[in-house]
Design a protein around this motif. Structure first.
Motif, PDB file in Angstrom:
ATOM      1  N   ILE A   1       0.859  -1.190   0.000  1.00  0.00           N
ATOM      2  CA  ILE A   1       0.000   0.000   0.000  1.00  0.00           C
ATOM      3  C   ILE A   1       0.888   1.230   0.000  1.00  0.00           C
ATOM      4  N   ASP A   2       0.668   2.118  -0.954  1.00  0.00           N
ATOM      5  CA  ASP A   2       1.501   3.324  -1.062  1.00  0.00           C
ATOM      6  C   ASP A   2       0.595   4.529  -1.277  1.00  0.00           C
ATOM      7  N   LEU A   3       0.787   5.557  -0.466  1.00  0.00           N
ATOM      8  CA  LEU A   3      -0.028   6.767  -0.620  1.00  0.00           C
ATOM      9  C   LEU A   3       0.387   7.491  -1.897  1.00  0.00           C
ATOM     10  N   ASP A   4      -0.583   8.109  -2.560  1.00  0.00           N
ATOM     11  CA  ASP A   4      -0.301   8.799  -3.820  1.00  0.00           C
ATOM     12  C   ASP A   4       0.181  10.216  -3.536  1.00  0.00           C
ATOM     13  N   ALA A   5       1.275  10.586  -4.218  1.00  0.00           N
ATOM     14  CA  ALA A   5       1.848  11.936  -4.085  1.00  0.00           C
ATOM     15  C   ALA A   5       1.719  12.418  -2.632  1.00  0.00           C
ATOM     16  N   PHE A   6       2.309  11.664  -1.729  1.00  0.00           N
ATOM     17  CA  PHE A   6       1.986  11.819  -0.307  1.00  0.00           C
ATOM     18  C   PHE A   6       2.101  13.253   0.223  1.00  0.00           C
ATOM     19  N   PHE A   7       3.295  13.858   0.122  1.00  0.00           N
ATOM     20  CA  PHE A   7       3.460  15.190   0.728  1.00  0.00           C
ATOM     21  C   PHE A   7       2.470  16.184   0.102  1.00  0.00           C
ATOM     22  N   VAL A   8       2.326  16.077  -1.232  1.00  0.00           N
ATOM     23  CA  VAL A   8       1.406  16.989  -1.922  1.00  0.00           C
ATOM     24  C   VAL A   8      -0.028  16.736  -1.444  1.00  0.00           C
TER      25      VAL A   8
ATOM     26  N   VAL B   1      12.833  18.698  -5.386  1.00  0.00           N
ATOM     27  CA  VAL B   1      11.420  18.311  -5.324  1.00  0.00           C
ATOM     28  C   VAL B   1      11.318  17.077  -4.428  1.00  0.00           C
ATOM     29  N   ALA B   2      10.424  17.135  -3.453  1.00  0.00           N
ATOM     30  CA  ALA B   2      10.173  15.946  -2.627  1.00  0.00           C
ATOM     31  C   ALA B   2       8.996  15.174  -3.201  1.00  0.00           C
ATOM     32  N   SER B   3       7.960  15.893  -3.616  1.00  0.00           N
ATOM     33  CA  SER B   3       6.761  15.235  -4.142  1.00  0.00           C
ATOM     34  C   SER B   3       6.086  16.164  -5.152  1.00  0.00           C
ATOM     35  N   ALA B   4       5.588  15.569  -6.225  1.00  0.00           N
ATOM     36  CA  ALA B   4       4.901  16.359  -7.258  1.00  0.00           C
ATOM     37  C   ALA B   4       3.517  15.764  -7.471  1.00  0.00           C
ATOM     38  N   SER B   5       2.512  16.638  -7.634  1.00  0.00           N
ATOM     39  CA  SER B   5       1.156  16.127  -7.866  1.00  0.00           C
ATOM     40  C   SER B   5       1.111  15.483  -9.250  1.00  0.00           C
ATOM     41  N   TYR B   6       0.113  14.645  -9.463  1.00  0.00           N
ATOM     42  CA  TYR B   6       0.011  13.963 -10.765  1.00  0.00           C
ATOM     43  C   TYR B   6      -0.220  14.968 -11.891  1.00  0.00           C
ATOM     44  N   GLU B   7      -0.743  16.150 -11.554  1.00  0.00           N
ATOM     45  CA  GLU B   7      -0.940  17.184 -12.574  1.00  0.00           C
ATOM     46  C   GLU B   7       0.405  17.824 -12.958  1.00  0.00           C
ATOM     47  N   ALA B   8       1.392  17.759 -12.057  1.00  0.00           N
ATOM     48  CA  ALA B   8       2.707  18.366 -12.344  1.00  0.00           C
ATOM     49  C   ALA B   8       3.609  17.384 -13.101  1.00  0.00           C
ATOM     50  N   ARG B   9       3.330  16.098 -12.981  1.00  0.00           N
ATOM     51  CA  ARG B   9       4.250  15.094 -13.547  1.00  0.00           C
ATOM     52  C   ARG B   9       4.354  15.119 -15.077  1.00  0.00           C
ATOM     53  N   PRO B  10       3.257  15.406 -15.810  1.00  0.00           N
ATOM     54  CA  PRO B  10       3.413  15.464 -17.274  1.00  0.00           C
ATOM     55  C   PRO B  10       4.410  16.535 -17.728  1.00  0.00           C
TER      56      PRO B  10
ATOM     57  N   TYR C   1       9.931  15.270 -11.326  1.00  0.00           N
ATOM     58  CA  TYR C   1      10.025  14.045 -10.519  1.00  0.00           C
ATOM     59  C   TYR C   1      10.774  14.363  -9.223  1.00  0.00           C
ATOM     60  N   ALA C   2      10.622  13.480  -8.243  1.00  0.00           N
ATOM     61  CA  ALA C   2      11.297  13.682  -6.953  1.00  0.00           C
ATOM     62  C   ALA C   2      12.808  13.665  -7.149  1.00  0.00           C
ATOM     63  N   GLY C   3      13.477  14.602  -6.477  1.00  0.00           N
ATOM     64  CA  GLY C   3      14.934  14.672  -6.572  1.00  0.00           C
ATOM     65  C   GLY C   3      15.392  15.732  -7.560  1.00  0.00           C
ATOM     66  N   MET C   4      14.483  16.247  -8.393  1.00  0.00           N
ATOM     67  CA  MET C   4      14.863  17.279  -9.364  1.00  0.00           C
ATOM     68  C   MET C   4      15.091  18.608  -8.635  1.00  0.00           C
TER      69      MET C   4
ATOM     70  N   LEU D   1       7.686   6.636   5.099  1.00  0.00           N
ATOM     71  CA  LEU D   1       6.517   7.282   5.699  1.00  0.00           C
ATOM     72  C   LEU D   1       5.199   6.854   5.073  1.00  0.00           C
ATOM     73  N   ASP D   2       5.219   6.527   3.770  1.00  0.00           N
ATOM     74  CA  ASP D   2       3.909   6.418   3.097  1.00  0.00           C
ATOM     75  C   ASP D   2       3.650   5.082   2.447  1.00  0.00           C
ATOM     76  N   GLU D   3       4.412   4.058   2.819  1.00  0.00           N
ATOM     77  CA  GLU D   3       4.122   2.753   2.214  1.00  0.00           C
ATOM     78  C   GLU D   3       4.349   1.646   3.226  1.00  0.00           C
TER      79      GLU D   3
ATOM     80  N   CYS E   1      -0.607   0.672 -10.725  1.00  0.00           N
ATOM     81  CA  CYS E   1      -2.016   1.104 -10.730  1.00  0.00           C
ATOM     82  C   CYS E   1      -2.204   2.499 -10.140  1.00  0.00           C
ATOM     83  N   LYS E   2      -1.098   3.221  -9.905  1.00  0.00           N
ATOM     84  CA  LYS E   2      -1.204   4.562  -9.327  1.00  0.00           C
ATOM     85  C   LYS E   2      -1.811   5.555 -10.292  1.00  0.00           C
ATOM     86  N   PRO E   3      -2.466   6.614  -9.874  1.00  0.00           N
ATOM     87  CA  PRO E   3      -2.895   6.887  -8.495  1.00  0.00           C
ATOM     88  C   PRO E   3      -4.277   6.282  -8.204  1.00  0.00           C
TER      89      PRO E   3
HETATM   90  P1  TTP Z   1       6.980   8.259  -2.879  1.00  0.00           P
HETATM   91  O1  TTP Z   1       5.933   7.274  -2.446  1.00  0.00           O
HETATM   92  O2  TTP Z   1       8.139   7.718  -3.657  1.00  0.00           O
HETATM   93  O3  TTP Z   1       6.335   9.380  -3.786  1.00  0.00           O
HETATM   94  P2  TTP Z   1       4.926  10.103  -3.674  1.00  0.00           P
HETATM   95  O4  TTP Z   1       4.097   9.529  -2.572  1.00  0.00           O
HETATM   96  O5  TTP Z   1       5.140  11.578  -3.624  1.00  0.00           O
HETATM   97  O6  TTP Z   1       4.273   9.770  -5.088  1.00  0.00           O
HETATM   98  P3  TTP Z   1       3.691   8.375  -5.616  1.00  0.00           P
HETATM   99  O7  TTP Z   1       2.253   8.623  -5.935  1.00  0.00           O
HETATM  100  O8  TTP Z   1       4.485   8.070  -6.846  1.00  0.00           O
HETATM  101  O9  TTP Z   1       3.869   7.346  -4.526  1.00  0.00           O
HETATM  102  O10 TTP Z   1       7.553   9.009  -1.632  1.00  0.00           O
HETATM  103  C1  TTP Z   1       6.737   9.343  -0.505  1.00  0.00           C
HETATM  104  C2  TTP Z   1       7.121  10.707   0.035  1.00  0.00           C
HETATM  105  O11 TTP Z   1       8.498  10.698   0.407  1.00  0.00           O
HETATM  106  C3  TTP Z   1       6.969  11.823  -0.986  1.00  0.00           C
HETATM  107  O12 TTP Z   1       5.646  12.354  -0.994  1.00  0.00           O
HETATM  108  C4  TTP Z   1       7.978  12.820  -0.490  1.00  0.00           C
HETATM  109  C5  TTP Z   1       9.071  11.980   0.149  1.00  0.00           C
HETATM  110  N1  TTP Z   1      10.214  11.861  -0.776  1.00  0.00           N
HETATM  111  C6  TTP Z   1      11.260  12.770  -0.656  1.00  0.00           C
HETATM  112  O13 TTP Z   1      11.253  13.618   0.232  1.00  0.00           O
HETATM  113  N2  TTP Z   1      12.307  12.682  -1.526  1.00  0.00           N
HETATM  114  C7  TTP Z   1      12.352  11.764  -2.546  1.00  0.00           C
HETATM  115  O14 TTP Z   1      13.311  11.737  -3.338  1.00  0.00           O
HETATM  116  C8  TTP Z   1      11.258  10.837  -2.658  1.00  0.00           C
HETATM  117  C9  TTP Z   1      11.248   9.794  -3.757  1.00  0.00           C
HETATM  118  C10 TTP Z   1      10.205  10.931  -1.761  1.00  0.00           C
END
Ligand code: TTP
Ligand code: MG
Length: 404
Positions: free
Chosen positions: A8-15, A42-51, A55-58, A103-105, A157-159
């Motif tokens: 289970i993984d939260l979608d674009a968690f921080f966003v 970038v820590a997290s980007a919304s799915y609207e920002a990804r196109p 990406y994370a780390g940019m 944190l989110d999976e 299967c995200k999001p």
């Molecule tokens: P992820 O689950 O990898 O990404 P996400 O939840 O933003 O998007 P996705 O829908 O693809 O799962 O990471 C979870 C959180 O961890 C993310 O919201 C922010 C943080 N994070 C960072 O701070 N730096 C990073 O490089 C990554 C990959 C994540």
């Protein structure tokens, strides 16, 4: 009996955590990471920002160029930690066999728990609904007979998705996927596999193990098993942290020796404080340097005796820094310190050296003063320099307790 594992993984968690608080941000390109005028990524980007290619780390500056209309939100870690704790609590209400990852999976072994719901899918829907109801967050769930396939499924299967790979369907599911979808296959392995004319997981699985081992050693054995859909790892609660790290990204790339040393001292002090707080000592000290061109190196050494004394960690880290600087004179963007190979009280050697004892007591006393009156209440002579020198501040990235 086949196991039933959820990933289970939260979608674009921080966003999503920010959108849950401010619904005006929903459906828009949103980037969490900090202030785009400053350095940071970038820590997290919304799915609207990804196109837009984000990406994370940019670097945030690049994200701003690619998507100037995005809303940039500064990361608020306590907020996300709180949401993460609630998320894990919800999961553990559905099964006691939970393995949080970051944190989110999490993995959840729900073998037998699905009965009251009628099917694994219905159980997954109940979990997703609860997460949404209580946290206003969406999650994606992969269901399979083992961890690796559940993880690949949730990613695909995200999001807000749900994908179940039925028992016996593992190979059919994996075969057509590109090798890079397999956990453990990074860019380098992917390139090497391309050189061997292997692009799909199915092709990787059909290669003789001997060939994979020759190219990739023991890691090859693992990815070969995964490619065949074999993964016997249990869902396990994590053990204690195996390493503690701290790092700083500077506002400006620098080679200014005193500035680097001062920051290094501060990081060592913070890592030392965390060690003392956990009543641990470390055997290994490592530094991490990221140069202006983003090339990142790690240098590590083993102490004769495990320690949690600031000065011991600092002197060791400083030697590593000096060696690295002598080899490469490129300006530095980020510096980090990591201590690992931690030993607890029960495994520590008896300390006969009263000087060591004295240093440890002194550090502990300073920790207490700082905790009570704030980090700037007391400074060692060299620590004072951070406030006044060169590089216009720095971006702290926080303590990281890791099980790796
Ligand atoms: P992820 O689950 O990898 O990404 P996400 O939840 O933003 O998007 P996705 O829908 O693809 O799962 O990471 C979870 C959180 O961890 C993310 O919201 C922010 C943080 N994070 C960072 O701070 N730096 C990073 O490089 C990554 C990959 C994540
Ligand atoms: Mg996520």
């Amino acid at each position: 009996m086949a196991r039933c594992i959820f990933h289970i993984d939260l979608d674009a968690f921080f966003v999503s955590a920010e959108q849950a608080l401010d619904p005006k941000l929903k459906g828009k390109p949103v980037i969490v990471g900090g202030d785009p005028e400053r350095r940071g990524v970038v820590a997290s980007a919304s799915y609207e920002a990804r196109p837009f290619g984000i990406y994370a780390g940019m670097p945030l500056s690049q994200a701003r160029r690619l998507c100037p209309q995005a809303t940039f939100v500064r990361a608020n870690l306590p907020r996300y930690t709180d949401a993460s704790n609630k998320f894990m609590q919800i999961l553990s209400d559905f099964s006691p066999h939970i393995e949080p990852l970051g944190l989110d999976e999490a993995y959840l072994d729900v073998t037998g728990c699905e009965e009251p719901y009628g099917s694994p899918q219905k159980l997954a829907i109940a979990i997703k609904e609860r997460i949404y109801k209580e946290l206003k967050l969406t999650a994606s769930v992969g269901i399979a007979t083992c961890k690796v396939i559940a993880k690949i499924a949730s990613d695909l299967c995200k999001p807000d998705g749900l994908l179940e790979i039925a028992p016996c369907e593992e190979r059919n599911f994996l075969n057509p996927l590109p090798v890079v979808k397999l956990p453990g296959v990074g860019k380098k392995t992917e390139q090497a596999l391309t050189g061997m004319d292997i692009s799909t997981i199915g092709e990787l699985a059909s290669l003789p193990l001997e060939i994979i081992k020759r190219h990739f050693g023991i890691a090859g054995t693992v990815i070969h098993s995964y490619a065949k859909g074999i993964d016997n790892r249990m869902v396990e609660a994590p053990g204690e942290p195996k390493s503690i790290s701290q790092q700083i990204t500077f506002a400006k790339d620098t080679l200014e020796r005193r500035f680097l040393e001062t920051n290094l001292r501060r990081l060592c002090q913070e890592v030392g404080e965390e060690l003392r707080c956990q009543d641990k000592r470390a055997k290994c000290v490592a530094i991490r340097l990221r140069y202006a061109d983003f090339k990142t190196i790690t240098r590590q050494t083993t102490l004769k005796e495990a320690s949690n004394i600031n000065q011991v960690i600092f002197i060791t880290a400083l030697q590593l820094l000096n060696k690295a600087l002598a080899q490469k004179g490129k300006p530095i963007r980020l510096i980090g310190v990591r201590v690992s190979n931690l030993v607890g009280k029960e495994k520590q050697l008896l300390m006969f050296d009263s000087e060591i004892k004295k240093s440890e007591h002194l550090d502990k006393a300073i920790d207490q003063i700082r905790r009570k009156y704030g980090p700037s209440a007391i400074k060692t002579g060299t620590g004072i320099a951070t406030q006044v020198e060169g590089c216009g501040g720095s971006l702290r990235e926080g303590t990281n307790l890791s099980n790796n």
